[in-house]
Design a protein around this motif. Structure first.
Motif, PDB file in Angstrom:
ATOM      1  N   ILE A 134     -15.703 111.159 -70.571  1.00 32.63           N
ATOM      2  CA  ILE A 134     -16.398 110.188 -69.741  1.00 32.63           C
ATOM      3  C   ILE A 134     -15.358 109.177 -69.265  1.00 32.63           C
ATOM      4  N   SER A 135     -15.280 108.979 -67.967  1.00 26.04           N
ATOM      5  CA  SER A 135     -14.325 108.040 -67.385  1.00 26.04           C
ATOM      6  C   SER A 135     -15.021 106.720 -67.076  1.00 26.04           C
ATOM      7  N   ILE A 136     -14.417 105.628 -67.517  1.00 23.18           N
ATOM      8  CA  ILE A 136     -15.002 104.294 -67.356  1.00 23.18           C
ATOM      9  C   ILE A 136     -13.958 103.370 -66.756  1.00 23.18           C
ATOM     10  N   SER A 137     -14.391 102.528 -65.827  1.00 21.45           N
ATOM     11  CA  SER A 137     -13.521 101.505 -65.261  1.00 21.45           C
ATOM     12  C   SER A 137     -14.167 100.146 -65.434  1.00 21.45           C
ATOM     13  N   ASN A 138     -13.364  99.160 -65.798  1.00 18.77           N
ATOM     14  CA  ASN A 138     -13.805  97.771 -65.876  1.00 18.77           C
ATOM     15  C   ASN A 138     -13.198  97.028 -64.697  1.00 18.77           C
ATOM     16  N   VAL A 139     -14.009  96.280 -63.970  1.00 20.69           N
ATOM     17  CA  VAL A 139     -13.515  95.559 -62.804  1.00 20.69           C
ATOM     18  C   VAL A 139     -13.772  94.058 -62.933  1.00 20.69           C
ATOM     19  N   HIS A 140     -12.949  93.299 -62.245  1.00 21.30           N
ATOM     20  CA  HIS A 140     -13.179  91.876 -62.035  1.00 21.30           C
ATOM     21  C   HIS A 140     -12.755  91.622 -60.605  1.00 21.30           C
ATOM     22  N   LEU A 141     -13.722  91.681 -59.701  1.00 18.56           N
ATOM     23  CA  LEU A 141     -13.449  91.574 -58.274  1.00 18.56           C
ATOM     24  C   LEU A 141     -13.254  90.121 -57.858  1.00 18.56           C
ATOM     25  N   ARG A 142     -12.686  89.958 -56.689  1.00 25.23           N
ATOM     26  CA  ARG A 142     -12.344  88.644 -56.145  1.00 25.23           C
ATOM     27  C   ARG A 142     -13.529  87.694 -56.207  1.00 25.23           C
ATOM     28  N   PRO A 143     -13.332  86.523 -56.811  1.00 26.55           N
ATOM     29  CA  PRO A 143     -14.410  85.530 -56.814  1.00 26.55           C
ATOM     30  C   PRO A 143     -14.643  84.981 -55.409  1.00 26.55           C
ATOM     31  N   PRO A 144     -15.823  84.472 -55.145  1.00 25.36           N
ATOM     32  CA  PRO A 144     -16.120  83.907 -53.828  1.00 25.36           C
ATOM     33  C   PRO A 144     -15.560  82.494 -53.685  1.00 25.36           C
ATOM     34  N   VAL A 145     -14.233  82.404 -53.764  1.00 27.24           N
ATOM     35  CA  VAL A 145     -13.554  81.118 -53.600  1.00 27.24           C
ATOM     36  C   VAL A 145     -12.397  81.287 -52.616  1.00 27.24           C
ATOM     37  N   GLU A 146     -12.021  80.187 -51.994  1.00 27.54           N
ATOM     38  CA  GLU A 146     -10.865  80.187 -51.109  1.00 27.54           C
ATOM     39  C   GLU A 146      -9.596  80.278 -51.959  1.00 27.54           C
ATOM     40  N   LEU A 147      -8.470  80.581 -51.334  1.00 27.22           N
ATOM     41  CA  LEU A 147      -7.213  80.695 -52.061  1.00 27.22           C
ATOM     42  C   LEU A 147      -6.806  79.386 -52.732  1.00 27.22           C
ATOM     43  N   ASP A 148      -7.248  78.258 -52.193  1.00 26.05           N
ATOM     44  CA  ASP A 148      -6.924  76.964 -52.810  1.00 26.05           C
ATOM     45  C   ASP A 148      -7.909  76.596 -53.929  1.00 26.05           C
ATOM     46  N   GLY A 149      -8.840  77.484 -54.234  1.00 24.94           N
ATOM     47  CA  GLY A 149      -9.807  77.249 -55.302  1.00 24.94           C
ATOM     48  C   GLY A 149     -11.098  76.603 -54.849  1.00 24.94           C
ATOM     49  N   SER A 150     -11.177  76.189 -53.613  1.00 24.48           N
ATOM     50  CA  SER A 150     -12.399  75.565 -53.120  1.00 24.48           C
ATOM     51  C   SER A 150     -13.436  76.633 -52.778  1.00 24.48           C
ATOM     52  N   ALA A 151     -14.663  76.221 -52.753  1.00 25.78           N
ATOM     53  CA  ALA A 151     -15.761  77.134 -52.401  1.00 25.78           C
ATOM     54  C   ALA A 151     -16.763  76.395 -51.537  1.00 25.78           C
ATOM     55  N   TRP A 152     -17.183  77.066 -50.479  1.00 27.35           N
ATOM     56  CA  TRP A 152     -18.156  76.515 -49.567  1.00 27.35           C
ATOM     57  C   TRP A 152     -19.289  77.519 -49.418  1.00 27.35           C
ATOM     58  N   LEU A 153     -20.334  77.142 -48.740  1.00 25.98           N
ATOM     59  CA  LEU A 153     -21.483  78.029 -48.598  1.00 25.98           C
ATOM     60  C   LEU A 153     -21.110  79.364 -47.962  1.00 25.98           C
ATOM     61  N   GLU A 209      -9.140 116.229 -51.115  1.00 29.22           N
ATOM     62  CA  GLU A 209     -10.187 117.250 -51.003  1.00 29.22           C
ATOM     63  C   GLU A 209     -10.581 117.826 -52.367  1.00 29.22           C
ATOM     64  N   ASN A 210      -9.712 117.682 -53.375  1.00 32.26           N
ATOM     65  CA  ASN A 210     -10.035 118.156 -54.727  1.00 32.26           C
ATOM     66  C   ASN A 210     -10.760 117.092 -55.540  1.00 32.26           C
ATOM     67  N   ALA A 211     -10.832 115.895 -54.996  1.00 30.67           N
ATOM     68  CA  ALA A 211     -11.327 114.763 -55.773  1.00 30.67           C
ATOM     69  C   ALA A 211     -12.850 114.740 -55.843  1.00 30.67           C
ATOM     70  N   GLN A 212     -13.317 114.237 -56.973  1.00 33.37           N
ATOM     71  CA  GLN A 212     -14.725 113.943 -57.168  1.00 33.37           C
ATOM     72  C   GLN A 212     -14.802 112.454 -57.469  1.00 33.37           C
ATOM     73  N   LEU A 213     -16.001 111.944 -57.709  1.00 40.07           N
ATOM     74  CA  LEU A 213     -16.087 110.544 -58.113  1.00 40.07           C
ATOM     75  C   LEU A 213     -15.275 110.386 -59.395  1.00 40.07           C
ATOM     76  N   PRO A 214     -14.314 109.477 -59.400  1.00 38.88           N
ATOM     77  CA  PRO A 214     -13.368 109.429 -60.513  1.00 38.88           C
ATOM     78  C   PRO A 214     -13.900 108.790 -61.789  1.00 38.88           C
ATOM     79  N   PHE A 215     -14.943 107.973 -61.672  1.00 38.08           N
ATOM     80  CA  PHE A 215     -15.472 107.293 -62.853  1.00 38.08           C
ATOM     81  C   PHE A 215     -16.940 107.621 -63.024  1.00 38.08           C
ATOM     82  N   HIS A 216     -17.350 107.819 -64.257  1.00 43.65           N
ATOM     83  CA  HIS A 216     -18.770 107.996 -64.558  1.00 43.65           C
ATOM     84  C   HIS A 216     -19.453 106.630 -64.641  1.00 43.65           C
TER      85      HIS A 216
END
Length: 184
Positions: free
Chosen positions: A1-20, A51-58
């Motif tokens: 069983i293949s598992i991946s853990n992610v932490h995707l980009r937070p919804p903040v600007e590069l300077d750390g600020s966040a707006w609507l 072309e040989n690839a399948q979904l890489p993570f379960h």
């Protein structure tokens, strides 16, 4: 069983600020992050040829930094992944609490997810690998752990339980999975 853990980009600007509008502006970055993850891992799994690839993570789990059905999650759903949080947990149950405006408000969102797909798994039995069986993975339960709301992370743990089932969806007796669990 293949598992991946992610932490995707937070919804903040590069300077750390966040707006609507920051969450909307950063959504394409998160989509590209999961596309890159899938493409690179699929190439490795497919021997360097797409072309040989399948979904890489379960299972793909972690802090997606976006709510249900947003860009990265929608892309993974288009590939056949299922969000266990959406499958089992009411929308009113959040995974993220963040004090805002000097604790005047608490932002509550569903940012943490566990995605899975039920694609075929080949299991090998016996010491010499003489018997192979095709089975599937199925998520049978998902929940958000309580008790982390105060004094810990701003993210609540999301837990899922999986079962290995026969191709017809019944519990696989070789893997000794309880039939009652698989009917959930």
């Amino acid at each position: 069983i293949s598992i991946s853990n992610v932490h995707l980009r937070p919804p903040v600007e590069l300077d750390g600020s966040a707006w609507l509008e920051t969450a909307r502006k950063t959504e394409p970055i998160r989509i590209n992050e999961v596309k890159e993850l899938i493409q690179r891992a699929a190439l490795i799994k497919g021997g360097g040829r797409m072309e040989n690839a399948q979904l890489p993570f379960h299972v793909i789990a972690g802090d997606f930094n976006e709510g249900d059905n947003a860009g990265a999650l929608a892309y993974l759903a288009s590939l056949g992944y299922i969000d266990a949080l959406q499958q089992f947990v009411p929308r009113s149950r959040e995974t993220h609490n963040w004090p805002f405006m000097r604790n005047l408000w608490t932002l509550r969102k569903r940012l943490d997810h566990i995605l899975w797909h039920g694609g075929a798994l080949t299991t090998t039995l016996g010491e010499g690998g003489e018997v192979q069986r095709i089975v599937n993975l199925r998520c049978v339960e998902c929940g958000v752990m309580t008790g982390y709301e105060n004094g810990a992370s701003d993210h609540q743990p999301v837990l899922s339980r999986f079962a290995i089932v026969n191709r017809d969806g019944r519990a696989d007796p070789i893997h000794k999975i309880n039939e009652e669990v698989c009917r959930k």
